[in-house]
Motif scaffolding. Structure first.
Motif, short mmCIF file in Angstrom:
data_model
loop_
_atom_site.label_atom_id
_atom_site.label_comp_id
_atom_site.label_asym_id
_atom_site.label_seq_id
_atom_site.Cartn_x
_atom_site.Cartn_y
_atom_site.Cartn_z
N THR A 9 0.85 -1.18 0.00
CA THR A 9 0.00 0.00 0.00
C THR A 9 0.89 1.23 0.00
N VAL A 10 0.39 2.31 -0.59
CA VAL A 10 1.13 3.56 -0.66
C VAL A 10 0.39 4.62 0.13
N ARG A 11 1.12 5.42 0.88
CA ARG A 11 0.54 6.53 1.61
C ARG A 11 1.31 7.80 1.28
N ALA A 12 0.57 8.84 0.94
CA ALA A 12 1.19 10.14 0.74
C ALA A 12 1.44 10.74 2.12
N LEU A 25 15.75 4.50 0.27
CA LEU A 25 14.64 3.89 0.99
C LEU A 25 15.12 3.52 2.38
N THR A 26 14.33 3.84 3.39
CA THR A 26 14.64 3.39 4.75
C THR A 26 13.59 2.38 5.18
N LEU A 27 14.01 1.44 6.01
CA LEU A 27 13.13 0.37 6.46
C LEU A 27 12.86 0.53 7.95
N THR A 28 11.61 0.33 8.36
CA THR A 28 11.29 0.33 9.78
C THR A 28 11.70 -1.01 10.37
N PRO A 29 11.84 -1.10 11.69
CA PRO A 29 12.18 -2.40 12.30
C PRO A 29 11.17 -3.50 11.96
N SER A 30 9.89 -3.17 11.86
CA SER A 30 8.90 -4.21 11.52
C SER A 30 9.08 -4.67 10.08
N ALA A 31 9.48 -3.79 9.17
CA ALA A 31 9.75 -4.19 7.78
C ALA A 31 10.97 -5.09 7.72
N VAL A 32 12.02 -4.73 8.46
CA VAL A 32 13.23 -5.55 8.49
C VAL A 32 12.91 -6.94 9.01
N ASN A 33 12.13 -7.02 10.10
CA ASN A 33 11.78 -8.32 10.67
C ASN A 33 10.96 -9.16 9.70
N LYS A 34 10.01 -8.55 9.02
CA LYS A 34 9.17 -9.30 8.08
C LYS A 34 9.98 -9.80 6.88
N ILE A 35 10.88 -8.98 6.39
CA ILE A 35 11.74 -9.40 5.28
C ILE A 35 12.60 -10.58 5.70
N ARG A 36 13.15 -10.53 6.92
CA ARG A 36 13.92 -11.65 7.45
C ARG A 36 13.09 -12.94 7.48
N VAL A 37 11.87 -12.84 7.97
CA VAL A 37 10.98 -14.00 8.04
C VAL A 37 10.67 -14.54 6.64
N MET A 99 9.76 2.38 4.18
CA MET A 99 9.03 1.14 3.97
C MET A 99 8.71 0.53 5.32
N ASP A 100 7.43 0.29 5.57
CA ASP A 100 6.97 -0.24 6.85
C ASP A 100 6.20 -1.54 6.59
N PHE A 101 6.03 -2.34 7.63
CA PHE A 101 5.16 -3.50 7.56
C PHE A 101 4.10 -3.35 8.63
N VAL A 102 2.83 -3.40 8.23
CA VAL A 102 1.72 -3.14 9.14
C VAL A 102 0.80 -4.34 9.16
N GLU A 103 0.42 -4.76 10.36
CA GLU A 103 -0.54 -5.85 10.52
C GLU A 103 -1.76 -5.36 11.28
N SER A 104 -2.93 -5.74 10.80
CA SER A 104 -4.17 -5.44 11.50
C SER A 104 -5.01 -6.71 11.52
N LYS A 105 -6.22 -6.63 12.05
CA LYS A 105 -7.09 -7.81 12.10
C LYS A 105 -7.46 -8.30 10.70
N LEU A 106 -7.51 -7.38 9.74
CA LEU A 106 -7.97 -7.73 8.41
C LEU A 106 -6.88 -7.88 7.36
N SER A 107 -5.70 -7.34 7.62
CA SER A 107 -4.66 -7.40 6.59
C SER A 107 -3.27 -7.32 7.20
N SER A 108 -2.31 -7.72 6.40
CA SER A 108 -0.90 -7.51 6.73
C SER A 108 -0.23 -7.16 5.41
N VAL A 111 3.87 -1.10 3.64
CA VAL A 111 3.33 0.23 3.37
C VAL A 111 4.50 1.15 3.04
N PHE A 112 4.38 1.88 1.94
CA PHE A 112 5.41 2.84 1.54
C PHE A 112 4.93 4.23 1.92
N ASN A 113 5.56 4.84 2.91
CA ASN A 113 5.24 6.20 3.33
C ASN A 113 6.12 7.14 2.52
#
Length: 129
Positions: A9-12, A25-37, A99-108, A111-113
């Motif tokens: 997903t893209v966010r302005a 591009l910078t990665l958030t810790p959650s993005a780094v962890n998800k890429i590792r997984v 670049m972030d990785f976001v998880e919610s009840k409906l999606s994971s 996200v590119f901020n």
């Protein structure tokens, strides 16, 4: 050769101070962890590749794929032990992006901020600059 991976997903982002960085591009810790997984059980892949293509109701969309090798025109982002490659066509669209990785009840999803985006579609998949 690469295989399709996940949705993004893209966010302005407005009124965000762009921090000087060497990486496009910078990665958030959650993005780094998800890429590792994602890569831990795939030793044949060296990282993820971010591209851009014409698609959607607003013009452009990011693509994410596994990659086996770096193309000579790719820009490499190495952060906390994970490698993300940016395709030549996507390099200018990603400058200053987080670049972030976001998880919610409906999606994971990743996200590119992106502070450079002028508009997005309602679902957030496509954007224009």
């Amino acid at each position: 050769m690469s295989a399709s991976m996940v949705r993004a997903t893209v966010r302005a982002v407005s009124k965000r101070k762009i921090l000087p960085t060497r990486a496009a591009l910078t990665l958030t810790p959650s993005a780094v962890n998800k890429i590792r997984v994602l890569l831990q059980d795939k030793p044949e892949y060296i990282g993820l590749k971010v591209g851009v293509r014409t698609r959607g109701c607003n013009g452009l969309t990011y693509t994410l794929d596994y990659t086996r090798e770096r193309d000579k025109s790719d820009e490499e982002v190495l952060q906390d032990g994970v490698r993300v490659f940016i395709a030549k066509k996507a390099q200018l669209t990603l400058l200053g992006t987080e670049m972030d990785f976001v998880e919610s009840k409906l999606s994971s999803e990743f996200v590119f901020n992106n502070p450079n985006i002028k508009g997005t579609c309602g679902c957030g998949e496509s954007f224009n600059m």
